[in-house]
Write a protein that holds these residues in place. Sequence first.
Motif: not given
Length: 134
Positions: A14-18, A54-77
């Motif tokens: 959630d970008l606003d929370k971030g 901060l990166l928040a996905p705008t779609s379920e097939d966003s690479p960031v959505a997949k990242f969060i699904e696999k590893k949870g929130e956190g440092i991505q790159h």
Amino acid sequence: MIKRVSHIGIAVKDLDKGIEFYQKLGLELEGTEEVPSQKVKVAFFPCGDTRIELLAPTSEDSPVAKFIEKKGEGIQHIAFAVDDLPKALEKAEESGVTLIDKEPRPGAHNADIAFLHPRSTLGVLIELCKENKH
Ligand code: ZN
């Protein structure tokens, strides 16, 4: 060839929370932007000569959505600023790094960006970034 850390990319649901969290921490929001090529909405916080992104996905097939699904929130790159992106990619490939992007593509902040595959970079998703003026 690498000049400095351009920014650190952090995946949030959630970008606003971030934004609220990093503002509470004492960073100042520079702005937000949607990056359709990566299906994300980003928020930038300058911090010295680098930024927190901060990166928040705008779609379920966003690479960031997949990242969060696999590893949870956190440092991505981690993004390194380079002077000459095509040359930096060529050099990385020559040294055996697997490129996700063979060609630079448009990123946030009017930058040209390209990602290196984490399986060839000791597990870190590295972005090379040519920063351009707005
Ligand atoms: Zn980035």
